[in-house]
Design a protein around this motif. Structure first.
Motif, PDB file in Angstrom:
ATOM      1  N   THR A 264      -8.652  -4.878   8.791  1.00  0.00           N
ATOM      2  CA  THR A 264      -7.619  -4.754   7.970  1.00  0.00           C
ATOM      3  C   THR A 264      -8.034  -3.603   7.256  1.00  0.00           C
ATOM      4  OG1 THR A 264      -7.259  -7.157   7.679  1.00  0.00           O
ATOM      5  CG2 THR A 264      -6.759  -5.586   5.673  1.00  0.00           C
ATOM      6  N   LEU A 265      -9.281  -3.196   6.709  1.00  0.00           N
ATOM      7  CA  LEU A 265      -9.668  -2.011   5.947  1.00  0.00           C
ATOM      8  C   LEU A 265      -9.666  -0.751   6.993  1.00  0.00           C
ATOM      9  CD1 LEU A 265     -12.708  -3.559   4.144  1.00  0.00           C
ATOM     10  CD2 LEU A 265     -10.453  -2.869   3.235  1.00  0.00           C
ATOM     11  N   ARG A 266      -9.558  -0.708   8.047  1.00  0.00           N
ATOM     12  CA  ARG A 266      -9.353   0.487   8.848  1.00  0.00           C
ATOM     13  C   ARG A 266      -8.058   0.775   8.968  1.00  0.00           C
ATOM     14  NH1 ARG A 266     -13.620  -1.981  12.264  1.00  0.00           N
ATOM     15  NH2 ARG A 266     -11.906  -2.963  13.694  1.00  0.00           N
ATOM     16  N   VAL A 267      -7.048  -0.343   9.057  1.00  0.00           N
ATOM     17  CA  VAL A 267      -5.693   0.187   9.157  1.00  0.00           C
ATOM     18  C   VAL A 267      -5.396   0.907   7.792  1.00  0.00           C
ATOM     19  CG1 VAL A 267      -3.341  -0.716   8.904  1.00  0.00           C
ATOM     20  CG2 VAL A 267      -5.120  -1.530  10.987  1.00  0.00           C
ATOM     21  N   LEU A 268      -6.047   0.231   6.637  1.00  0.00           N
ATOM     22  CA  LEU A 268      -5.550   0.846   5.549  1.00  0.00           C
ATOM     23  C   LEU A 268      -6.212   2.435   5.430  1.00  0.00           C
ATOM     24  CD1 LEU A 268      -5.881  -2.348   3.141  1.00  0.00           C
ATOM     25  CD2 LEU A 268      -3.793  -1.068   3.801  1.00  0.00           C
ATOM     26  N   ARG A 269      -7.303   2.510   5.776  1.00  0.00           N
ATOM     27  CA  ARG A 269      -7.827   3.893   5.844  1.00  0.00           C
ATOM     28  C   ARG A 269      -7.093   4.898   6.532  1.00  0.00           C
ATOM     29  NH1 ARG A 269     -12.847   1.080   6.846  1.00  0.00           N
ATOM     30  NH2 ARG A 269     -13.932   0.563   4.782  1.00  0.00           N
ATOM     31  N   ALA A 270      -6.602   4.470   7.527  1.00  0.00           N
ATOM     32  CA  ALA A 270      -5.950   5.272   8.595  1.00  0.00           C
ATOM     33  C   ALA A 270      -4.672   5.517   7.985  1.00  0.00           C
ATOM     34  CB  ALA A 270      -5.639   4.612   9.878  1.00  0.00           C
ATOM     35  N   ALA A 271      -4.124   4.557   7.329  1.00  0.00           N
ATOM     36  CA  ALA A 271      -2.659   4.952   6.644  1.00  0.00           C
ATOM     37  C   ALA A 271      -2.752   5.645   5.537  1.00  0.00           C
ATOM     38  CB  ALA A 271      -2.130   3.445   6.160  1.00  0.00           C
ATOM     39  N   ARG A 272      -3.745   5.676   4.794  1.00  0.00           N
ATOM     40  CA  ARG A 272      -4.140   6.660   3.623  1.00  0.00           C
ATOM     41  C   ARG A 272      -4.414   7.957   4.151  1.00  0.00           C
ATOM     42  NH1 ARG A 272      -9.485   5.583   0.553  1.00  0.00           N
ATOM     43  NH2 ARG A 272      -9.963   6.361   2.470  1.00  0.00           N
ATOM     44  N   GLU A 273      -4.989   8.071   5.273  1.00  0.00           N
ATOM     45  CA  GLU A 273      -5.185   9.435   5.690  1.00  0.00           C
ATOM     46  C   GLU A 273      -3.934  10.160   6.437  1.00  0.00           C
ATOM     47  OE1 GLU A 273      -8.503   8.860   8.394  1.00  0.00           O
ATOM     48  OE2 GLU A 273     -10.051   8.285   6.893  1.00  0.00           O
ATOM     49  N   ALA A 274      -3.270   9.201   6.885  1.00  0.00           N
ATOM     50  CA  ALA A 274      -2.025   9.890   7.524  1.00  0.00           C
ATOM     51  C   ALA A 274      -0.622   9.948   6.450  1.00  0.00           C
ATOM     52  CB  ALA A 274      -1.323   8.762   8.508  1.00  0.00           C
ATOM     53  N   GLY A 275      -0.864   9.590   5.110  1.00  0.00           N
ATOM     54  CA  GLY A 275      -0.023   9.750   4.076  1.00  0.00           C
ATOM     55  C   GLY A 275       1.276   8.735   4.170  1.00  0.00           C
ATOM     56  N   VAL A 276       0.957   7.508   4.873  1.00  0.00           N
ATOM     57  CA  VAL A 276       1.882   6.751   4.766  1.00  0.00           C
ATOM     58  C   VAL A 276       1.853   6.133   3.534  1.00  0.00           C
ATOM     59  CG1 VAL A 276       2.229   4.175   5.482  1.00  0.00           C
ATOM     60  CG2 VAL A 276       1.119   5.614   7.028  1.00  0.00           C
ATOM     61  N   LYS A 277       3.117   5.582   3.165  1.00  0.00           N
ATOM     62  CA  LYS A 277       3.556   5.245   1.714  1.00  0.00           C
ATOM     63  C   LYS A 277       3.414   3.663   1.235  1.00  0.00           C
ATOM     64  CE  LYS A 277       7.604   4.769  -1.554  1.00  0.00           C
ATOM     65  NZ  LYS A 277       9.124   5.295  -1.892  1.00  0.00           N
ATOM     66  N   ARG A 278       3.679   2.981   2.360  1.00  0.00           N
ATOM     67  CA  ARG A 278       3.211   1.582   2.196  1.00  0.00           C
ATOM     68  C   ARG A 278       2.857   0.819   3.429  1.00  0.00           C
ATOM     69  NH1 ARG A 278       8.131  -1.891  -0.458  1.00  0.00           N
ATOM     70  NH2 ARG A 278       7.563  -0.634  -2.136  1.00  0.00           N
ATOM     71  N   VAL A 279       2.186  -0.013   3.021  1.00  0.00           N
ATOM     72  CA  VAL A 279       1.340  -0.756   4.343  1.00  0.00           C
ATOM     73  C   VAL A 279       1.866  -2.438   3.859  1.00  0.00           C
ATOM     74  CG1 VAL A 279      -0.482  -1.797   5.652  1.00  0.00           C
ATOM     75  CG2 VAL A 279      -0.200   0.410   5.142  1.00  0.00           C
ATOM     76  N   VAL A 280       2.437  -3.047   4.861  1.00  0.00           N
ATOM     77  CA  VAL A 280       2.601  -4.478   4.864  1.00  0.00           C
ATOM     78  C   VAL A 280       1.567  -5.296   5.491  1.00  0.00           C
ATOM     79  CG1 VAL A 280       4.280  -6.291   5.018  1.00  0.00           C
ATOM     80  CG2 VAL A 280       5.266  -4.226   4.168  1.00  0.00           C
ATOM     81  N   VAL A 281       0.696  -6.039   5.019  1.00  0.00           N
ATOM     82  CA  VAL A 281      -0.133  -6.933   5.405  1.00  0.00           C
ATOM     83  C   VAL A 281       0.250  -8.367   5.976  1.00  0.00           C
ATOM     84  CG1 VAL A 281      -2.427  -8.001   5.384  1.00  0.00           C
ATOM     85  CG2 VAL A 281      -2.352  -5.597   4.661  1.00  0.00           C
TER      86      VAL A 281
END
Length: 252
Positions: A15-32
């Motif tokens: 879960t944390l790897r996905v969130l870090r990747a999303a942050r680095e890619a400039g993703v606005k929102r993640v749904v877990v």
């Protein structure tokens, strides 16, 4: 391999790897995709339904490794967002037991319950209860949680209706499927017999802490805030069975 290594650490770290990747890619929102298991376990029995303000008590006797993994992974996600300070938004969907049409032989433990009933694998069923939701409605709630501004920073329980027992599911199958449900058991095993059998059948050991525990939950928040509507319990169960039969995944 210990449960912590096999289940808990991969769930949290993944879960944390996905969130870090999303942050680095400039993703606005993640749904877990979390679970109702992160909300309603480890507590004494109660009449008030669990809602999104509740969290599973990890010290409870009914908290198995899977439940612990979902709870710790979701906690880690919220902690990450609180520390990130990057504008990344998080929404979480907490489904109950997911049923509905299957696409092939690779399916979840919830679907396995219906398959086992149709196959006649259980002469009598344990006194176990859980919430039900159709996979199509879970997908719909994910889309709403991703798109709706109101979903930012919120959790949403996905459950269709009242809690069901395995015996309730068996009754739905017999009522709706007629001869195709000829192997479905009609009896509920007494708790003492399930506990005795668990001494010899390892798969039953995880069931013992759940015997007789009824966890009511509500999806009122998803309905009111996001306009979400779900299929009935019976429709979700029947769609599961029909697809298993159509794909030849149950005994003929």
């Amino acid at each position: 391999m210990f449960p912590r290594t096999r289940t808990i650490i991969p769930a949290r770290d993944g879960t944390l790897r996905v969130l870090r990747a999303a942050r680095e890619a400039g993703v606005k929102r993640v749904v877990v995709t979390s679970s109702l298991g992160a909300i309603g376990y480890g507590h004494p029995s109660r009449d008030r339904p669990f809602d999104e303000t509740d969290w599973t008590n990890l010290d409870g006797a009914d908290v198995q490794p899977y439940i612990k993994s979902k709870t710790l992974a979701e906690r880690a996600a919220w902690d990450f967002i609180a520390r990130a300070g990057s504008g990344l938004e998080l929404s979480v969907v907490n489904p109950a037991g997911i049923f509905g049409p299957v696409l092939g032989p690779d399916f979840s433990s919830s679907i396995e319950i219906v398959k086992s009933l149709l196959d006649g694998a259980m002469p009598a069923v344990p006194r176990v209860y859980f919430g039900v939701v159709d996979v199509r409605d879970v997908a719909d709630l994910h889309l709403r949680a991703m798109m709706a501004p109101e979903a930012k920073g919120e959790r949403f329980i996905a459950v269709s209706g009242e809690t069901m027992s395995i015996l309730d599911i068996a009754r739905v199958l017999r009522r709706e499927l007629g001869p195709r449900a000829r192997r479905v058991p009609r009896l509920q095993a007494p708790d003492w017999l399930v506990r005795l059998a668990a001494n010899r059948i390892p798969l039953l050991r995880a069931v013992v802490p759940m015997l007789g525990r009824v966890r009511h939950s509500t999806s009122a928040k998803a309905r009111s805030l996001l306009g979400w509507r779900a299929r009935s319990n019976d429709e979700a169960i029947l769609a599961t069975a029909e697809s298993l039969i159509r794909l030849g995944l149950v005994k003929g």
